[in-house]
Design a protein around this motif. Structure first.
Motif, short mmCIF file in Angstrom:
data_model
loop_
_atom_site.label_atom_id
_atom_site.label_comp_id
_atom_site.label_asym_id
_atom_site.label_seq_id
_atom_site.Cartn_x
_atom_site.Cartn_y
_atom_site.Cartn_z
N THR A 74 -3.55 -10.94 -11.52
CA THR A 74 -2.95 -10.37 -10.32
C THR A 74 -3.98 -9.54 -9.55
OG1 THR A 74 -2.21 -8.45 -11.59
CG2 THR A 74 -0.66 -10.27 -11.33
N LEU A 75 -3.81 -9.48 -8.24
CA LEU A 75 -4.73 -8.74 -7.39
C LEU A 75 -4.26 -7.32 -7.14
CD1 LEU A 75 -5.61 -11.51 -4.76
CD2 LEU A 75 -6.89 -10.85 -6.81
N ASP A 76 -2.94 -7.08 -7.30
CA ASP A 76 -2.45 -5.73 -7.06
C ASP A 76 -2.74 -4.84 -8.28
OD1 ASP A 76 -0.54 -6.36 -9.01
OD2 ASP A 76 0.88 -7.07 -7.51
N LYS A 77 -2.46 -3.58 -8.11
CA LYS A 77 -2.77 -2.59 -9.14
C LYS A 77 -1.53 -2.09 -9.86
CE LYS A 77 -7.18 -2.66 -8.23
NZ LYS A 77 -8.16 -3.19 -9.20
N LYS A 78 -0.48 -2.90 -9.92
CA LYS A 78 0.75 -2.48 -10.59
C LYS A 78 0.50 -2.35 -12.09
CE LYS A 78 4.03 -4.55 -7.33
NZ LYS A 78 5.16 -5.51 -7.19
N ALA A 138 -3.35 -7.44 -16.96
CA ALA A 138 -4.02 -7.66 -15.67
C ALA A 138 -4.99 -8.83 -15.77
CB ALA A 138 -4.75 -6.39 -15.25
N ALA A 185 0.56 -5.32 -14.84
CA ALA A 185 0.55 -6.47 -13.93
C ALA A 185 1.92 -6.75 -13.34
CB ALA A 185 0.02 -7.71 -14.66
N GLY A 186 2.75 -5.70 -13.22
CA GLY A 186 4.07 -5.85 -12.62
C GLY A 186 5.15 -6.30 -13.59
N HIS A 218 4.13 6.12 -13.85
CA HIS A 218 4.82 4.93 -13.37
C HIS A 218 6.11 4.65 -14.14
CE1 HIS A 218 1.30 3.90 -10.96
NE2 HIS A 218 0.54 4.07 -12.02
#
Length: 243
Positions: free
Chosen positions: A83-87, A78, A90-91, A128
């Motif tokens: 990244t701004l999302d919370k995946k 992260a 970091a996806g 997840h």
């Protein structure tokens, strides 16, 4: 084509089996001290940029690692990816491999419950994860074995799976007595270690004449304790001239 795949594993020995494999601690700079919260990956560094550009990370032997190692990487990615999302991670796609029915991580002085709580499936990341199960035994597809050999291998494989699934000795509360098949027992030997050695490597005279490294690479004796390892290693060395 051109995508970057990072192969890592939790142990040094297993990393030797992977093409350009590294241990997870080496690749991601995972701290030994759990008091830290991030990996030693400085944003903008060569190591961090490589992880950033990777399309997928394949991480083997995951059950033997503490959940904190994966959480360190999650927070570090992260930070690196910005990244701004919370995946999670970091996806980035990460494939975790191995079987939780095998040995979990070793934590000194911990109880069974404490060890489970330290495992990956006790982490906030586990929800997840998508669990994919391997169902086909690829060894049974070999064309180099006879029908009888394939049948024996199939029966042995199923027996191991039943032990792992807790189906042997049911009903039980997680602990059960397992009856080992007679074919795997040494029943009529005064020296069991010597009998195992002879079964695997042959008699002492023929062993001394073996010069092909492949002969030794294809054979191994697995031991439950380091004490047994030392005994068998010394026995093998005594059988070889010049050592």
């Amino acid at each position: 084509m051109g995508d970057i795949v990072l192969n890592v594993t939790s142990s040094g020995i297993a990393s030797l089996l992977l093409q350009r494999g590294r241990t997870a601690h080496s690749r991601f700079g995972i701290p030994i001290n759990p008091e830290f919260s991030l990996c030693n990956l400085t944003p903008g560094s060569i190591a961090a940029n490589l992880v950033k550009e990777a399309s997928i990370i394949i991480w083997d032997e995951t059950p033997v690692m503490s959940k904190h190692c994966f959480e360190f990487l999650d927070r570090s990615l992260a930070d690196i990816m910005k990244t701004l999302d919370k995946k999670p991670f970091a996806g980035k796609v990460i494939v975790f491999g191995r079987d939780f029915r095998k040995i979990l991580l070793v934590t000194h002085g911990s109880s069974r419950a404490e060890i489970v709580l330290e495992s990956l499936n006790s982490s906030y990341l586990w929800k997840h994860c998508k669990v994919l199960r391997l169902t086909k035994n690829m060894r049974l597809l070999s064309s180099d074995m006879s029908t009888e050999e394939l049948q024996e291998l199939n029966e042995f494989s199923q027996c191991i799976l039943d032990v792992g699934d807790g189906k042997v000795g049911e009903p039980n509360d997680g602990e059960a007595l397992i009856t080992i098949l007679d074919e795997f027992l040494i029943m009529d030997a005064d020296d069991t270690i010597e009998s195992i050695r002879k079964e695997v490597y042959g008699d002492a005279l023929s062993l001394q004449q073996k010069k092909d490294p492949k002969f030794f690479q294809e054979r191994a004796i697995l031991c439950p304790t380091n004490e047994d390892v030392s005994k068998i290693n010394q026995l093998m060395l005594d059988k070889l001239q010049g050592l």
